[in-house]
Design a protein around this motif. Structure first.
Motif: not given
Length: 152
Positions: A2-20
């Motif tokens: 996730l290094r090439q993403y804005p910091e604000a996108d991390v929590a939603p990305a983590w939530a999507r990944l962790c939900a799976r």
């Protein structure tokens, strides 16, 4: 990842990944330098972030804060005064400096002694045997950005 993403996108990305993830699943999100000497990663379970691990090829490490450039996106912009990750790296550097006499026995012994000193004030989550490999793991809640939610 996730290094090439804005910091604000991390929590939603983590939530999507962790939900799976499976109930006992684990996702490791982090980065290393180009030749694999310095690493920092977050271990995420279905509930979100659990721990942050700092790892280094100790013979090449001048100070633990050298690992700051490898912090995951959720923490890299938070390495500023007033944020927990900044305080942790400051304390790690101080413990490293205080352990300098152990450097005569090798960088591994210095790292181990610095980790022991840190354990008095920081909730380390690792097996002390991993420290011999140049790793140190801290519970996420201790380093989470100020004002962060449970999943961030």
């Amino acid at each position: 990842m996730l290094r090439q993403y804005p910091e604000a996108d991390v929590a939603p990305a983590w939530a999507r990944l962790c939900a799976r993830l499976a109930p006992d699943g684990l996702l490791v999100e982090g980065t290393c330098d180009e030749i694999g000497r310095r690493h920092v990663w977050v271990a995420l379970g279905p509930e979100g972030p659990r721990t942050v691990t700092f790892a280094a090829r100790l013979a090449t490490l001048d100070a633990p804060s050298d690992l700051a450039e490898r912090l995951p996106k959720a923490l890299i912009h938070r390495n500023v005064p007033g944020e927990p990750v900044h305080a942790f790296l400051r304390d790690f550097d101080r413990a490293w400096a205080a352990a300098s006499p152990y450097g005569a026995l090798g960088a591994r012994q210095r790292w181990i002694r610095a980790a022991q000193a840190l354990s008095a004030d920081w909730p380390l989550a690792d097996d002390p045997r991993r420290r011999r490999q140049g790793e140190l793991t801290v519970h996420w809640h201790a380093l989470a950005p100020r004002g962060a939610t449970a999943s961030n």
